[in-house]
Motif scaffolding. Sequence first.
Motif, PDB file in Angstrom:
ATOM      1  N   VAL A  22       4.469   3.419   2.440  1.00 52.82           N
ATOM      2  CA  VAL A  22       3.379   4.384   2.579  1.00 52.82           C
ATOM      3  C   VAL A  22       3.940   5.792   2.412  1.00 52.82           C
ATOM      4  CG1 VAL A  22       1.685   5.341   4.183  1.00 52.82           C
ATOM      5  CG2 VAL A  22       1.993   2.868   4.044  1.00 52.82           C
ATOM      6  N   THR A  23       3.309   6.552   1.527  1.00 55.02           N
ATOM      7  CA  THR A  23       3.729   7.939   1.272  1.00 55.02           C
ATOM      8  C   THR A  23       2.734   8.963   1.785  1.00 55.02           C
ATOM      9  OG1 THR A  23       2.705   7.882  -0.927  1.00 55.02           O
ATOM     10  CG2 THR A  23       5.028   7.243  -0.771  1.00 55.02           C
ATOM     11  N   SER A  24       1.522   8.527   2.121  1.00 55.01           N
ATOM     12  CA  SER A  24       0.496   9.458   2.583  1.00 55.01           C
ATOM     13  C   SER A  24      -0.254   8.831   3.749  1.00 55.01           C
ATOM     14  CB  SER A  24      -0.481   9.784   1.445  1.00 55.01           C
ATOM     15  OG  SER A  24      -1.474  10.687   1.886  1.00 55.01           O
ATOM     16  N   LEU A  25      -0.300   9.540   4.868  1.00 58.74           N
ATOM     17  CA  LEU A  25      -0.969   9.071   6.078  1.00 58.74           C
ATOM     18  C   LEU A  25      -2.016  10.083   6.508  1.00 58.74           C
ATOM     19  CD1 LEU A  25      -1.254   7.232   8.610  1.00 58.74           C
ATOM     20  CD2 LEU A  25       0.573   8.578   9.659  1.00 58.74           C
ATOM     21  N   VAL A  26      -3.217   9.584   6.833  1.00 57.06           N
ATOM     22  CA  VAL A  26      -4.330  10.427   7.261  1.00 57.06           C
ATOM     23  C   VAL A  26      -4.875   9.875   8.567  1.00 57.06           C
ATOM     24  CG1 VAL A  26      -6.642  11.284   6.724  1.00 57.06           C
ATOM     25  CG2 VAL A  26      -4.940  11.092   4.909  1.00 57.06           C
ATOM     26  N   LEU A  27      -5.062  10.748   9.554  1.00 58.20           N
ATOM     27  CA  LEU A  27      -5.737  10.416  10.803  1.00 58.20           C
ATOM     28  C   LEU A  27      -7.088  11.113  10.812  1.00 58.20           C
ATOM     29  CD1 LEU A  27      -2.867  10.709  13.463  1.00 58.20           C
ATOM     30  CD2 LEU A  27      -3.618   8.688  12.192  1.00 58.20           C
ATOM     31  N   ASP A  28      -8.149  10.345  10.561  1.00 57.48           N
ATOM     32  CA  ASP A  28      -9.495  10.904  10.606  1.00 57.48           C
ATOM     33  C   ASP A  28      -9.995  10.898  12.051  1.00 57.48           C
ATOM     34  OD1 ASP A  28     -11.784  12.042   9.745  1.00 57.48           O
ATOM     35  OD2 ASP A  28     -12.615  10.253   8.802  1.00 57.48           O
ATOM     36  N   PRO A  37       0.826  -1.225   0.000  1.00 54.94           N
ATOM     37  CA  PRO A  37       0.000   0.000   0.000  1.00 54.94           C
ATOM     38  C   PRO A  37       0.851   1.262   0.000  1.00 54.94           C
ATOM     39  CG  PRO A  37       0.002  -1.014   2.166  1.00 54.94           C
ATOM     40  CD  PRO A  37       0.719  -1.976   1.270  1.00 54.94           C
ATOM     41  N   ARG A  38       0.311   2.299  -0.656  1.00 52.45           N
ATOM     42  CA  ARG A  38       0.953   3.621  -0.680  1.00 52.45           C
ATOM     43  C   ARG A  38       0.202   4.642   0.170  1.00 52.45           C
ATOM     44  NH1 ARG A  38       4.762   4.330  -4.728  1.00 52.45           N
ATOM     45  NH2 ARG A  38       5.632   2.296  -5.212  1.00 52.45           N
ATOM     46  N   GLY A  39      -1.062   4.376   0.485  1.00 53.99           N
ATOM     47  CA  GLY A  39      -1.858   5.295   1.311  1.00 53.99           C
ATOM     48  C   GLY A  39      -2.451   4.567   2.507  1.00 53.99           C
ATOM     49  N   LEU A  40      -2.540   5.257   3.644  1.00 54.14           N
ATOM     50  CA  LEU A  40      -3.062   4.674   4.889  1.00 54.14           C
ATOM     51  C   LEU A  40      -3.958   5.686   5.575  1.00 54.14           C
ATOM     52  CD1 LEU A  40      -3.111   2.435   7.041  1.00 54.14           C
ATOM     53  CD2 LEU A  40      -1.061   3.463   8.046  1.00 54.14           C
ATOM     54  N   VAL A  41      -5.181   5.264   5.894  1.00 53.33           N
ATOM     55  CA  VAL A  41      -6.152   6.081   6.620  1.00 53.33           C
ATOM     56  C   VAL A  41      -6.492   5.341   7.921  1.00 53.33           C
ATOM     57  CG1 VAL A  41      -8.398   7.213   6.584  1.00 53.33           C
ATOM     58  CG2 VAL A  41      -7.091   6.960   4.460  1.00 53.33           C
ATOM     59  N   VAL A  42      -6.266   5.965   9.051  1.00 50.36           N
ATOM     60  CA  VAL A  42      -6.514   5.366  10.363  1.00 50.36           C
ATOM     61  C   VAL A  42      -7.724   6.053  10.979  1.00 50.36           C
ATOM     62  CG1 VAL A  42      -5.513   4.739  12.583  1.00 50.36           C
ATOM     63  CG2 VAL A  42      -4.042   4.961  10.584  1.00 50.36           C
ATOM     64  N   VAL A  43      -8.703   5.261  11.405  1.00 49.86           N
ATOM     65  CA  VAL A  43      -9.959   5.778  11.973  1.00 49.86           C
ATOM     66  C   VAL A  43     -10.196   5.107  13.319  1.00 49.86           C
ATOM     67  CG1 VAL A  43     -10.987   6.311   9.736  1.00 49.86           C
ATOM     68  CG2 VAL A  43     -11.276   4.034  10.711  1.00 49.86           C
ATOM     69  N   PRO A  44     -10.997   5.715  14.195  1.00 51.93           N
ATOM     70  CA  PRO A  44     -11.182   5.139  15.545  1.00 51.93           C
ATOM     71  C   PRO A  44     -12.214   4.028  15.631  1.00 51.93           C
ATOM     72  CG  PRO A  44     -12.236   7.280  15.409  1.00 51.93           C
ATOM     73  CD  PRO A  44     -11.534   7.075  14.096  1.00 51.93           C
ATOM     74  N   THR A  45     -13.232   4.000  14.760  1.00 50.52           N
ATOM     75  CA  THR A  45     -14.315   3.030  14.884  1.00 50.52           C
ATOM     76  C   THR A  45     -14.463   2.225  13.607  1.00 50.52           C
ATOM     77  OG1 THR A  45     -15.993   4.598  14.127  1.00 50.52           O
ATOM     78  CG2 THR A  45     -15.551   4.522  16.490  1.00 50.52           C
ATOM     79  N   THR A  56      -8.654   0.296  11.478  1.00 47.26           N
ATOM     80  CA  THR A  56      -8.523   0.679  12.880  1.00 47.26           C
ATOM     81  C   THR A  56      -7.129   0.282  13.373  1.00 47.26           C
ATOM     82  OG1 THR A  56      -9.531  -1.431  13.497  1.00 47.26           O
ATOM     83  CG2 THR A  56     -10.987   0.472  13.317  1.00 47.26           C
ATOM     84  N   PRO A  57      -6.610   0.925  14.406  1.00 50.82           N
ATOM     85  CA  PRO A  57      -5.230   0.649  14.831  1.00 50.82           C
ATOM     86  C   PRO A  57      -4.988  -0.788  15.272  1.00 50.82           C
ATOM     87  CG  PRO A  57      -6.015   2.712  15.777  1.00 50.82           C
ATOM     88  CD  PRO A  57      -7.187   2.056  15.151  1.00 50.82           C
ATOM     89  N   GLY A  58      -5.950  -1.390  15.973  1.00 54.31           N
ATOM     90  CA  GLY A  58      -5.723  -2.733  16.496  1.00 54.31           C
ATOM     91  C   GLY A  58      -5.500  -3.768  15.409  1.00 54.31           C
ATOM     92  N   ARG A  59      -6.384  -3.825  14.413  1.00 55.76           N
ATOM     93  CA  ARG A  59      -6.235  -4.822  13.353  1.00 55.76           C
ATOM     94  C   ARG A  59      -5.031  -4.528  12.468  1.00 55.76           C
ATOM     95  NH1 ARG A  59      -9.354  -8.872  11.073  1.00 55.76           N
ATOM     96  NH2 ARG A  59     -10.035  -9.104  13.235  1.00 55.76           N
ATOM     97  N   LEU A  60      -4.707  -3.269  12.249  1.00 61.08           N
ATOM     98  CA  LEU A  60      -3.521  -2.929  11.464  1.00 61.08           C
ATOM     99  C   LEU A  60      -2.259  -3.490  12.122  1.00 61.08           C
ATOM    100  CD1 LEU A  60      -4.293   0.767  10.449  1.00 61.08           C
ATOM    101  CD2 LEU A  60      -4.142  -1.183   8.902  1.00 61.08           C
ATOM    102  N   LEU A  61      -2.126  -3.296  13.418  1.00 58.13           N
ATOM    103  CA  LEU A  61      -0.939  -3.789  14.112  1.00 58.13           C
ATOM    104  C   LEU A  61      -0.923  -5.317  14.178  1.00 58.13           C
ATOM    105  CD1 LEU A  61      -0.728  -1.192  17.015  1.00 58.13           C
ATOM    106  CD2 LEU A  61       0.724  -1.331  14.991  1.00 58.13           C
ATOM    107  N   ASP A  62      -2.084  -5.952  14.247  1.00 60.47           N
ATOM    108  CA  ASP A  62      -2.128  -7.416  14.232  1.00 60.47           C
ATOM    109  C   ASP A  62      -1.610  -7.972  12.911  1.00 60.47           C
ATOM    110  OD1 ASP A  62      -3.097  -7.477  16.769  1.00 60.47           O
ATOM    111  OD2 ASP A  62      -5.197  -7.768  16.208  1.00 60.47           O
ATOM    112  N   LEU A  63      -2.037  -7.374  11.802  1.00 60.96           N
ATOM    113  CA  LEU A  63      -1.574  -7.842  10.492  1.00 60.96           C
ATOM    114  C   LEU A  63      -0.077  -7.574  10.301  1.00 60.96           C
ATOM    115  CD1 LEU A  63      -4.605  -6.736   8.299  1.00 60.96           C
ATOM    116  CD2 LEU A  63      -4.027  -9.059   9.020  1.00 60.96           C
ATOM    117  N   VAL A  64       0.404  -6.454  10.846  1.00 62.42           N
ATOM    118  CA  VAL A  64       1.842  -6.188  10.757  1.00 62.42           C
ATOM    119  C   VAL A  64       2.620  -7.209  11.582  1.00 62.42           C
ATOM    120  CG1 VAL A  64       3.639  -4.523  11.350  1.00 62.42           C
ATOM    121  CG2 VAL A  64       1.553  -3.738  10.243  1.00 62.42           C
ATOM    122  N   LYS A  65       2.104  -7.551  12.743  1.00 58.06           N
ATOM    123  CA  LYS A  65       2.778  -8.531  13.596  1.00 58.06           C
ATOM    124  C   LYS A  65       2.810  -9.905  12.953  1.00 58.06           C
ATOM    125  CE  LYS A  65       2.655 -10.330  18.325  1.00 58.06           C
ATOM    126  NZ  LYS A  65       1.939 -10.285  19.630  1.00 58.06           N
TER     127      LYS A  65
END
Length: 612
Positions: A118-124, A44-52, A100-109
Motif C-alpha cells: 500500500v502506497t496511499s492511505l486515507v482515513l475518512d 492493493p496499492r490504495g486503502l481507504v478506512v471508514v467507520p461505518t 471498515t477496520p474490523g473486517r480488514l483485520l479479519d482478512l489479514v489474520k
Amino acid sequence: MALPLALSGQDLIGQARTGTGKTYAFGIAMLQSIGKPRKNRKKPRGLVVVPTRELAVQVSEDLVTAAGKLGSRVLTVYGGRAYEPQIEALKAGVDVIVGTPGRLLDLVKQKHLDLSQVTSLVLDEADRMMDLGFLPDIERIFKLIPAERQTMLFSATMPGEIVTLSRKYLNRPTHVRAEMESGEGEATPQVRQIVWRAHRMDKIEIVARLLQAEGRGLTMVFCETKRACDMVAEQLDTRGFAVAAVHGDLGQGQREQALRAFRNGKIDVLVATDVAARGIDIDDVTHVVNYDCPTDDKTYVHRIGRTGRAGRTGIAVTFVEWEELTRWKMINQMLGLDFAEPEETYSTSPHVFTELNIPEGTKGVLPHASRSRAGLSAERIEDLGETGRARNRGGNRRREEREERPARAPRQRRRTRGGRELAETAPAETPEVELVAAKTEETPAIFTPDEIQPVAAEPKRTRVRGRGAASSAIEQALAETPEAPVKRTRTRKADQSQAPETRSREEAAEAPARSRATEAPPAEPVSTRVAEAAPVEPVVERVPEPSFLATPPPPVHREPERIIPPSPFAVIFQSPDLASDDDDIAPSAATERKQQRRQARGGGGGNRRRAG
C-alpha cells in the motif's frame, strides 16, 4: 485547495463542511498515483478506512465513478457480508480497498489480504477513526503498511487533540481548512436551524405534523438509541407514513434495503442512529429532525449536514427536553448559535405551523389520499450471506411477517396398529372370542327376563375393540339362549322385603298369567295348600356364586399398625445381681482406716500391761 497537495504526494489533513466533495479530493489523487491496473499486480496499492458500512458503500461507488476511464479495480470490504465473495475478489486482484477496520483485520489474520504494498492511505471521518474506540485497530493497520506512504485525513470536524494525535502517524502534514475561520466545525449556512424545548410525550405528535409540511421532501429523524429508533418508526408507520429504521441491531441486508428504498423514493422518512450521520449523501433531503438532543457539537454538525448539501437549502429541527438543557447550552456555546434558551413548544403551538409552513388544522395522522409511497416492502432484500445472528426490525415488522406467513397444511392422520399402517380398504377385523355355552336351567342373578329381551333385540356388533369384546360376546350368548323359567326360592317375607323396582318388574311379567287365571281358574296346587297348612319353616336363602360380571366390592382400606418406637430412656441391658443375702456389705475405705487405728491402739496397750 487539497487536490494539488495530494497529487504532489504530501501528507494532508483536510477539513471542510459536509457536502463539499471531500471524497473526490482524496479519491482522484489516490487513483492518479496508482495508475492503470496491471495483470501481474494483485495486491492493493490504495486503502481507504471508514467507520461505518454505509459510508464504505458510498465511498466505493464514488471511486468507481471516478475511475471510469482508468478501469481501476475497487473492492468494498465490511462486516455483515459473507467472506467468500470478498476472498475471491482479493485472489483475482484489486487496486483499491475501501473497508471498515474490523473486517480488514479479519482478512489479514486469515492471510487473504496483504497490505505490504500500500502506497496511499486515507482515513475518512478521521476524527471518528482516531477516537478511542477505533484507535487500537488503526494502530494495528498502520503497523501493517509500509513506512514510506502517503497518508491523508479528511473530516468535517477536526478537534485540536485529534490533529495533535494524527501528527504521530503523519510525516510533516499540511492542515487545509476550506471556508473555516476556526479549527472547530460549524454548521452549514444553507440550513435553517430551529431549536424547540419539547416534552417527551409530545415529540412524536410534532414530528407527525412536521412531515405534512408543504414542500417537504425526504426527511431523516435521528434518535440516540436503537430502541428509540424502533419506537419512532413503528409509531410513524401506524400513522400512515412510509418509514424505515437503520441502526446497528439490524442485519446488513435490512440496512441496505432501507437506504436503497430511501434513495429511490419508496419511503420518505428514515429513522436512524448516528450510524447514518457520517458521510451519507442522499439527494433531496429537505428536513432533518433531531428527535433526541445530540451528545456533543460534532454530532450536531454531522446530523444537520445531511441536508443542505452541494449548495441546496434545508431545515433542521432539534428537540430539547428539560433535563437536556445543560447539554444543549454547551453545544450552543461551542458552535456560537443563538438558541441558548429554546422556546417552549407543543404540538398545538401556533408557531409550529407558521415556521414550518404546515397547513392549519393538520392532525397527527396522514390522510389516506396522501399515502402514495410504495413503502419498504416494495424494495427487495438482497441475500448477502450475512454473518452472525438473525436480527428483527421491530414489533411492526414482526407483525407483518406473521400476517404474510402461509397457513399450515391440514394434518393427515394415519391409522396404525402396532407400528404398522392399516389399509383403508381392508375389511374390519373381528376379535376371535370363544362363545361359552350357557346353561339353560340357570341364569345369572343380575339379569331378569325383562332385561334379556331388549338385549336380544339389539343389532349384533361386528367390530369391537378393547374392553368391549368380552361383554359383546356375552350379550350375543344371552341373546341366543332361550328363556328359562326362573325358580323362586324366597319366602313371602323375603318378597315383601324386595326393592320396589324388582317387585314391579315381576308383577309386570306375571300380569298376562293373572289375566288367564281369572278366565279359567285352575285347581289350586297341592304344594300351595300344604304350605298353608303346615307351619312356615324358615328357608335359608342360597347365596349365588360370585359372577365375573358382577361389580367387585370396593377395597377395604385398613389403617397400618402404628409402630411406637421404644423410649430412648428405657433400660436395654441390666447386669445380673450376683449378690446374696448372706454377703456382707463391703466396708468403705474410711471404715477400714478406723478399724486399723483401733487395732493398732489396742495391741500397744496390751503389751504394756503385760510388761508391767
